[in-house]
Write an enzyme that holds these catalytic residues in place. Structure first.
Site, PDB file in Angstrom:
ATOM      1  N   ASP A 146      -8.495  -4.760   6.994  1.00  0.00           N
ATOM      2  CA  ASP A 146      -9.141  -5.676   6.039  1.00  0.00           C
ATOM      3  C   ASP A 146     -10.072  -6.652   6.747  1.00  0.00           C
ATOM      4  O   ASP A 146     -11.116  -7.030   6.195  1.00  0.00           O
ATOM      5  CB  ASP A 146      -8.080  -6.433   5.244  1.00  0.00           C
ATOM      6  N   ARG A 163       6.954  -6.021   3.470  1.00  0.00           N
ATOM      7  CA  ARG A 163       5.654  -6.567   3.072  1.00  0.00           C
ATOM      8  C   ARG A 163       5.586  -6.516   1.553  1.00  0.00           C
ATOM      9  O   ARG A 163       5.593  -5.443   0.950  1.00  0.00           O
ATOM     10  CB  ARG A 163       4.485  -5.790   3.669  1.00  0.00           C
ATOM     11  N   GLU A 169      -6.411 -11.609   7.370  1.00  0.00           N
ATOM     12  CA  GLU A 169      -7.138 -10.374   7.062  1.00  0.00           C
ATOM     13  C   GLU A 169      -8.607 -10.586   6.699  1.00  0.00           C
ATOM     14  O   GLU A 169      -9.278  -9.624   6.316  1.00  0.00           O
ATOM     15  CB  GLU A 169      -6.443  -9.655   5.906  1.00  0.00           C
ATOM     16  N   GLN A 179      -0.379 -12.673   6.758  1.00  0.00           N
ATOM     17  CA  GLN A 179      -1.410 -11.788   7.289  1.00  0.00           C
ATOM     18  C   GLN A 179      -2.770 -12.468   7.301  1.00  0.00           C
ATOM     19  O   GLN A 179      -3.207 -13.059   6.300  1.00  0.00           O
ATOM     20  CB  GLN A 179      -1.485 -10.491   6.489  1.00  0.00           C
ATOM     21  N   ASP A 214      16.687 -11.913  -2.862  1.00  0.00           N
ATOM     22  CA  ASP A 214      17.997 -11.732  -3.478  1.00  0.00           C
ATOM     23  C   ASP A 214      18.636 -10.401  -3.090  1.00  0.00           C
ATOM     24  O   ASP A 214      19.861 -10.259  -3.111  1.00  0.00           O
ATOM     25  CB  ASP A 214      17.897 -11.831  -5.004  1.00  0.00           C
ATOM     26  N   HIS A 237       0.817  -1.218   0.000  1.00  0.00           N
ATOM     27  CA  HIS A 237       0.000   0.000   0.000  1.00  0.00           C
ATOM     28  C   HIS A 237       0.850   1.268   0.000  1.00  0.00           C
ATOM     29  O   HIS A 237       0.382   2.329   0.404  1.00  0.00           O
ATOM     30  CB  HIS A 237      -0.921   0.007   1.226  1.00  0.00           C
TER      31      HIS A 237
END
Length: 279
Positions: free
Chosen positions: A197, A91, A171, A169, A105, A66
């Protein structure tokens, strides 16, 4: 035994896999020191450096879901923060293997996977962080930041998974219903309750403090604790953060950089406008 060094270890330890202090820190156990963190979305290396080195916090999130953080932004924030005291947790935008491969990586060792609703989705998240024949599908890059550019680290490919922290998560109502099955997936370290959420999933969008939502969250914490896995939470409401900690939550983000900046600026603006009106 795995060869690991602490987050603030000396740079010459190129032959050792970096020890994930945060992964160990959130592990449920008697006397566990709760881990307090912050969400970040300002896409700023100075914010990441400040949080990691001088804030006193234990962890912070570099948000790609987000916020406008792209892969290059994540790299720069990892570079300025991984030898500090607060662990950077990325995240990813979604539970899919390509972005996971790329941030790993770059040297990321702690990942939050959004919107995980079932054990099968949790298994896919873990597989994205494991190499083939070692439980996963992660693509193999012979030298990059994650293994100190291949300079002297022959152990990385077999030992990396032990220092990667996988957080999923929770949600939705479906995810809450599946807590035990999700927690039972090998390689899942923590389940993170997403109140915004979850409240939307329950028909209370924009109202994570609704009594029904808080009851659902409290039940989720209780059930996560029973599985032996760690639980996490995010809220800018400090009373709710303390409530979550009292319920046994192992790691809590107590706000975000944007939220704190906005609140401080609005407060200062209101204070001085009110003062000036009295002159």
């Amino acid at each position: 035994a795995a060869r690991c060094f602490a987050a603030a270890g000396p740079p010459e330890e190129a032959s050792q896999v970096r020890w994930n202090v945060f992964k160990e820190g959130i592990r449920p156990r008697p006397g566990q020191r709760r881990q307090i963190g912050l969400w970040t979305g300002l896409r700023n290396t100075q914010v990441a450096e400040m949080i990691s080195h001088v804030s006193g916090l234990d962890w912070f999130v570099i948000d790609m879901e987000h916020s406008p953080n792209e892969v290059g932004d994540v790299l720069l924030q990892l570079q300025v923060s991984q030898r500090g005291k607060a662990e950077p947790v990325v995240r990813v935008p979604w539970n899919e293997p390509v972005m996971v491969k790329r941030v790993l990586d770059l040297g990321c060792q702690s990942i939050i996977f959004p919107w995980v609703n079932t054990a099968e989705e949790a298994e896919a998240a873990v597989a994205a962080t494991r190499y083939p024949t070692l439980g996963g599908i992660r693509g193999v890059m012979s030298l990059a930041r994650m293994n100190n550019y291949g300079a002297a680290n022959p152990h990385y490919f077999k030992e990396a998974a032990g220092q990667i922290c996988n957080i999923v998560q929770i949600e939705t109502v479906m995810a809450v219903d599946n807590i035990e099955a999700i927690a039972a997936v090998d390689g899942i370290d923590a389940l993170f309750i997403g109140p915004s959420d979850l409240s939307a999933s329950m028909g209370h969008i924009g109202n994570p403090g609704h009594p029904e939502v808080k009851d659902k969250i409290a039940d989720a914490f209780k059930r996560i604790k029973a599985t032996g896995k760690a639980s996490g939470f995010l809220t800018a409401n400090h009373a709710d953060a303390k409530w979550a900690l009292e319920l046994g939550c192992n790691f809590v983000a107590v706000g975000s950089d944007m939220q704190m900046l906005t609140a401080a600026v609005r407060s200062a603006s209101a204070d001085f406008h009110t003062f000036c009106e009295k002159l």
